[in-house]
Each structure stands twice: as C-alpha cells, then as structure tokens.
Design an enzyme around this catalytic site. Structure first.
Site, PDB file in Angstrom:
ATOM      1  CB  CYS A   1      -8.047   9.014  -7.212  1.00 61.94           C
ATOM      2  SG  CYS A   1      -7.233  10.602  -7.291  1.00 61.94           S
TER       3      CYS A   1
ATOM      4  CG  MET B   1      -0.647  13.980 -10.453  1.00 61.87           C
ATOM      5  SD  MET B   1       0.770  15.077 -10.257  1.00 61.87           S
ATOM      6  CE  MET B   1       0.934  15.764 -11.877  1.00 61.87           C
TER       7      MET B   1
ATOM      8  N   GLY C   1       5.207   1.931  -2.860  1.00 60.73           N
ATOM      9  CA  GLY C   1       6.553   2.084  -2.317  1.00 60.73           C
ATOM     10  C   GLY C   1       7.571   1.056  -2.750  1.00 60.73           C
TER      11      GLY C   1
ATOM     12  CG  ASN D   1      -8.600   5.715  -9.585  1.00 55.53           C
ATOM     13  OD1 ASN D   1      -8.848   5.578  -8.390  1.00 55.53           O
ATOM     14  ND2 ASN D   1      -7.807   6.661 -10.044  1.00 55.53           N
TER      15      ASN D   1
ATOM     16  CG  ASN E   1      -0.106  12.255  -6.748  1.00 54.07           C
ATOM     17  OD1 ASN E   1      -1.099  12.586  -7.396  1.00 54.07           O
ATOM     18  ND2 ASN E   1       0.048  11.035  -6.241  1.00 54.07           N
TER      19      ASN E   1
ATOM     20  CE  LYS F   1      -3.705  10.830 -14.529  1.00 53.36           C
ATOM     21  NZ  LYS F   1      -3.059  10.933 -13.208  1.00 53.36           N
ATOM     22  CB  SER F   2      -7.263   7.154 -13.725  1.00 50.52           C
ATOM     23  OG  SER F   2      -6.811   6.118 -12.901  1.00 50.52           O
TER      24      SER F   2
ATOM     25  N   GLY G   1       5.174   6.034  -2.241  1.00 52.55           N
ATOM     26  CA  GLY G   1       6.587   5.830  -1.927  1.00 52.55           C
ATOM     27  C   GLY G   1       6.797   5.074  -0.628  1.00 52.55           C
TER      28      GLY G   1
END
Ligand SMILES: Cc1cc2nc3c(=O)[nH]c(=O)nc-3n(C[C@H](O)[C@H](O)[C@H](O)COP(=O)(O)OP(=O)(O)OC[C@H]3O[C@@H](n4cnc5c(N)ncnc54)[C@H](O)[C@@H]3O)c2cc1C
Ligand SMILES: Cc1cc2nc3c(=O)[nH]c(=O)nc-3n(C[C@H](O)[C@H](O)[C@H](O)COP(=O)(O)O)c2cc1C
Ligand code: FES
Lengths: 265, 299
Positions: free
Chosen positions: B127, B70, B239, B124, B68, B44-45, B212
C-alpha cells in the site's frame, strides 16, 4: 479543465446557529436530479456528500448543518469564498410513478425534497408536503414549499408553528384523506423508518433518500454499505425503495468510518 | 470450458477474485461478491488496530485510471474476526484474508487468529500511502522477511505476498521471500492529482495509489518477468477492465486475476462478464486454462 467545478459563494443565510443555506455560482454546469448528491470539497478541510435543493444553470443551493469538521467549514464559509464540487452521483427520486405525491421532510434533511417539490410542480403533478422540525425557525424552507405546493402541513415539536408534534404524528390520517400514489421522504433516520413502515403498511410506493458514510462515491470501497444485502448507498442509492429499506438494517445499524458496526440512535 | 484452477493447493471455481479493499470490508459485501461468481473472496487489508482511514477526498477518477488514498480503514483484526467467524459457514468459496502488519509479532498474532477462517493469507506489502504499513514495510527488506516468516509460522495454509509495481525493488527482494507461497502482482503506483483552480492536491493525503487502465501494462510486465524468475504461482492484478485484459495476464503467467477499480465503471456484474468471456475464448482457441498460463513466453 479543472478537476472540480469551482463555486463562489454569492448568497448566504443562517436561519439557525448551526445551519446555513448557501448559494454558489458555478464555473460550469452541474445538473442534479432530486435525491442525487454532489461531493463538496474545501481544500485542507475535507469533502462531504450533500444533496442540493437547487442545482442547474450554473447555480447551486445547499442546506448544510454543522455536525463536524467539514460541514462546520461550509456553514461558516464567507461570501466570496470558493468551494469545489463534483458530481452528480447516485440515483434520484422517481417523479413519474403516479399522479399524487405526498412528500415528508424532517428538519435539515429537507433539501432534496424541496427540489422534488419544485420539479413536481413544473410537471403539474399534484403534490403536498408534511414538513416538520424542532421549532419554527427549523422550518427553513417553509416559504419555498408554500411557493411550489398547494398544501403544506407544518409540524413543530415545541408547538411554535403549525401542528404540535413530530412529522409522522398525523401521517396515517393525511394518507387516508389524500390517498397518495407515492410517498417520498428525507430526514432523520428514525423518522424515515417510521414513514416507511406506515407507507408499506398502506401498500403505498415509497422512496427515501438515506445517509451512510460516503468515501469513494463510486461503488468501489464499500464504506456506504446497506446491510444485509450489501447494497451501496453511493451508487445503488442514496434513494431506496421502502420495501428494500424495511427489510434492511436501516434504522438499526450502520458502519462507522472504520467499518465497525454501530447502532443508530 | 473448465475454469477450475488451483493456486498453492487451493481450488478455485474460476480464476477471478476481487482485489483487496474493493467491496470487501464487511461480510455482507463479501457475500455479494460470492454471489457474483468470484472464484475466491479477498478481504480488505486488516490491521492490528482499528483505523478510520483518511479524510475525503479519498478516491477519484482521472483520465488514465483512478487514484485512491483510503488510508486502510478497517475495524481492526479482532472486530473483523468476530464478524467473519459468525458467518464462516455461509462461504462456499475460499476466503483470502488480507493483512497489513507493521511488525512481526503482530503479524503472527493476526495470522494465527485467522487460522480457522482463511484459506490463505495475503500480506499487504505494498500500500503506497500509509505510514509504517504496506510499502514502508516492503522498503525494509529485513522487516519484510521477518514478517513473512512470522505469518508462515503462525498459519499452516498458503501465504501470499502482495507486491508493489516497482520492478527493481521487487526483483531485488524476491529471493528473500522464499517463505511465501504465491505473489500477488501488483498494488497501485504512488501518484498524485492537483486541481488547477483550487491549486492543491486533490487527495487529502496528497499522495495516493494509481489503479485502473494505466496500471495494467505495468503490472503485466512485472508478472511476465516474475514468471521467468520464480516457480511460485502469480496472481495478476492491475487495470483489468475486460476479459481480454485478464487473458493478457494469464498469457504472461498469472494463474489467477484480481479486479478492483473497474467496479466503478461496470459494477459487480464484471465477474460474470469475465467468466463468460474467458470461457468463450478458451473454447474458440481450443485451449485449456492451464495451457494458457504463461503461453506468451518462449519455450
Ligand atoms: C447522500 C447524502 C446527502 C447528504 N445531504 C446533506 C445535506 O443536504 N445537508 C447536510 O447538512 N448534510 C447532508 N448529508 C450529511 C453530510 O454529508 C454529513 O453531515 C457530513 O459528511 C459530515 O461531515 P463532517 O466533516 O462535517 O463531520 P465529521 O466530523 O467527519 O463527522 C461528524 C458525523 O457526520 C457523519 N459523517 C461523517 N462523514 C460522513 C460522510 N462522508 N458521509 C455521511 N455522513 C458522514 C458521521 O455520522 C459523523 O459521526 C448527506 C449525506 C449523504 C450520504
Ligand atoms: C478503493 C481501493 C481500496 C484498496 N484497498 C486495498 C487494501 O486494503 N489492500 C490492498 O492490498 N490493496 C488495496 N487496493 C489496491 C487494489 O487491491 C489493487 O491492487 C489495485 O487497485 C489495482 O487493481 P485495479 O487496477 O483492478 O484496481 C485498493 C484499491 C482501491 C481502488
Ligand atoms: S462510498 Fe465507496 S462504495 Fe459507496
């Protein structure tokens, strides 16, 4: 079609200051099996996982305890107001695992056990419940359990109703006299841990519906992890077999919203 | 067929990894990925400070993929390091630690901290829904350059940059990212969903990132274009829901592929499916993985 299924609050009771039973009429059907959960959304407040006590024919019943922002909003929702639902998510209790079911429900965790009780009675499976709470008015589903089951053992921690003590107090002797094939449980985590330990000791098949922080509800984000196996409560659960739980951190630690390991009290 | 591959000198048993943020915020989850035959695990970042993430709804499935927001929940780099350090020896596959820094000094401190644990660091820079992180860093070219340089200075192994799917911005900045060793292409596209009865955006953060199905052709095009513009290895992400989707990435020039939201549909067994599908394809087409990479390009 809208993304969520809209529900209008038609009927509400507040058996306790911080607990409400909410009955919604839904725009469309959601069919939940006992133990499954829905994601319940109030725009601008939040969305939380809830296991319904009833959910079919465009009707939904929820038992909600106010523990924070969104649950507070649900508990104080006014008649005629809307909330939004999606689901069902997750797995469910196995109701064809034997001929005799012992249900063990603690406090406000009782909702999915009530649905299980109703379904078992419709299936003509013999079932009884041990139902415990802090005080008489905490046993909010007492009447309903009596409707579906031939025997309800009630326990209160202050002795105001039924037997005096916690729900697990006489579990062993009830197991001895009833000889269940299956035990299903929901409630506070430490209570469930105790029920599981006793079930496993007696070699009785046992399932518990557990709570972890659900975010994606899809087995993607990892927030609901049950350790050490890395199982996902939102998808592999929320119902787990007692043998899995007893060898896990259930009753010991869980992950907070940030993923930090915290102890269960 | 041999699936062993190399990225910036790191050997992978196969070219598949999880995408950062999916089943990757605890050691128990990373171990589950390792057992599921990934070539490397990506964490995870991780940010400098602990983050709770946003309120739910944070993740939804829509017709063309997933959204998303999050909000990068993670326990902060010190706590995460502690957890990872205790179990480092249990990992046989390379660990790629994703970090989401907002400024150079912190970036360097985080990179240095993971020196003995990470086989590579993935920054990252993409995001699309967090203040002062990810895409907001990327949009400041000077800051990005300085962060990448600081990570490189503090960490003696490969450094990957995870990019957004926005072609013009990426092509505009790519030459100044000389300090990084490989590109991860791409993160999600800023996007939104509105519920027509609630009449409100569904995600609590309103905006989220689209992943996706719909992302696949977009990431693919960017991988293809970058392959011709840079000599650095590329990791394709976006995706991938089947081995065929992954093969498209290899043909476009990716040396490895990450998968994320498909776990909603197929669960963790997707990795086995990808490995077996690729093996069979390579055998039938009588071609090696190395030969496959970039084969869609003329010459
Ligand atoms: C499968 C499942 C079924 C549940 N069924 C019921 C039910 O029928 N009735 C009921 O009252 N409660 C139920 N819960 C618990 C309920 O989801 C939480 O009480 C609720 O999410 C708290 O949110 P909040 O915004 O009110 O609290 P917050 O202010 O967000 O936090 C208060 C506390 O609630 C817990 N919590 C917060 N967010 C979550 C989350 N997303 N998932 C789980 N726990 C959380 C945390 O321990 C936190 O410290 C269920 C939980 C799960 C996982
Ligand atoms: C739930 C979720 C969480 C994510 N968290 C991160 C993250 O922490 N860091 C990051 O670089 N990308 C994150 N992403 C983006 C993915 O790594 C990936 O780039 C994107 O989802 C596209 O791949 P996919 O279509 O296979 O999902 C996340 C994606 C999802 C769905
Ligand atoms: S809530 Fe995201 S994986 Fe379970």
């Amino acid at each position: 079609m809208s993304y969520y299924i809209r529900g209008k609050l038609e009927l509400k009771s507040k058996p306790l200051d911080k607990v409400a039973i909410l009955n919604f009429n839904l725009d469309e059907d959601i069919n939940c099996k006992p133990g499954q959960y829905i994601m319940a959304w109030i725009p601008n407040y939040g969305e939380i996982p809830l296991s319904p006590s009833f959910c079919s024919d465009k009707k939904l019943q929820l038992l909600v305890e106010d523990v924070g922002t969104t649950s507070n909003k649900f508990v104080n929702l006014e008649l005629g107001s809307y909330a939004y639902f999606r689901g069902p998510f997750g797995n469910f209790f196995n109701l064809s695992k034997g001929n005799k079911y012992l249900l063990v429900a603690g406090g406000t965790g009782a909702a999915p056990i009530l649905m299980a009780a109703k379904n078992l009675s419709e299936l003509n499976v013999e079932a009884i419940v041990i139902y415990g709470g802090r005080s008489k008015n905490h046993l909010v589903f007492l009447e309903e359990f009596n409707k579906y089951l031939r025997k309800v053992y009630a326990y209160t921690e202050d002795g105001t109703f039924g037997y005096y003590g916690v729900v697990t107090k006489d579990l062993q002797s009830i197991i001895d006299s009833f000889s269940p094939d299956v035990i299903l449980t929901t409630g506070p985590e430490m209570m469930m841990r105790k029920v599981i330990e006793i079930s496993v000791k007696n070699k009785i098949y046992c399932e518990a519906s557990i709570v972890r922080i659900i975010k994606c509800a899809s087995g993607v984000c990892g927030s609901c992890v049950l350790e050490p196996l890395g199982l996902l409560t939102c998808k592999d659960g929320p119902v787990f077999n007692g043998n899995v739980l007893i060898n896990s951190n259930f009753g010991k630690t869980m992950r907070s919203e940030s993923g930090r390991e915290v102890e269960i009290k | 067929m041999e699936l062993v591959t190399k990225i910036s000198g790191i050997t992978l048993r196969n070219p598949f990894m999880n995408a950062s943020g999916v089943l990757s915020q605890t050691v128990s989850l990373l171990k589950r990925l390792q057992e599921a035959e990934v070539g490397a695990v990506v964490t995870k970042s991780i940010t400098y400070e602990e983050r709770k993430g946003y309120e739910n709804p944070t993740f939804i499935k829509i017709n063309c993929g997933y959204l998303n927001a999050m909000g990068l929940p993670n326990p902060g780099f010190r706590e995460f390091l502690k957890e990872l350090s205790l179990c480092r020896d249990e990992f046989k596959v390379p660990i790629i630690v994703s970090i989401a820094p907002s400024e150079p000094k912190q970036a360097r401190e985080m990179a240095t901290t993971f020196k003995n644990i990470a086989s590579a660091i993935e920054i990252n820079l993409s995001c699309p829904h967090s203040e002062k992180l990810g895409l907001e860093v990327f949009n400041d070219a000077k800051l990005t350059e300085s962060i990448v340089k600081n990570v490189k200075d503090g960490f003696d192994k490969p450094v990957f940059c995870k990019l957004p799917p926005y072609r013009n911005e990426v092509l505009g900045i790519i030459d100044s990212l000389d300090n990084c060793d490989a590109f991860v292409v791409s993160n999600t596209i800023r996007a939104m969903k509105i519920d027509i009865k609630a009449k409100k955006p569904v995600l609590s953060n309103k905006f989220g990132g689209l992943s996706g199905k719909a992302l696949h052709p977009i990431s693919l095009a960017l991988v293809f274009e970058l392959y011709e513009k840079t000599k650095k290895p590329i990791i394709g992400v976006g995706g991938v829901e089947s081995w065929e989707d992954a093969v498209e990435f290899f043909l476009a020039g990716a040396s490895a592929v990450q998968v994320g939201s498909v776990l909603e549909k197929k669960g963790i067994t997707i990795f086995k499916e990808l490995v077996e599908g690729l093996e069979k394809y390579l055998k039938e087409e009588r071609i090696s993985l190395e030969e496959l990479i970039g084969l869609a390009h003329d010459s």
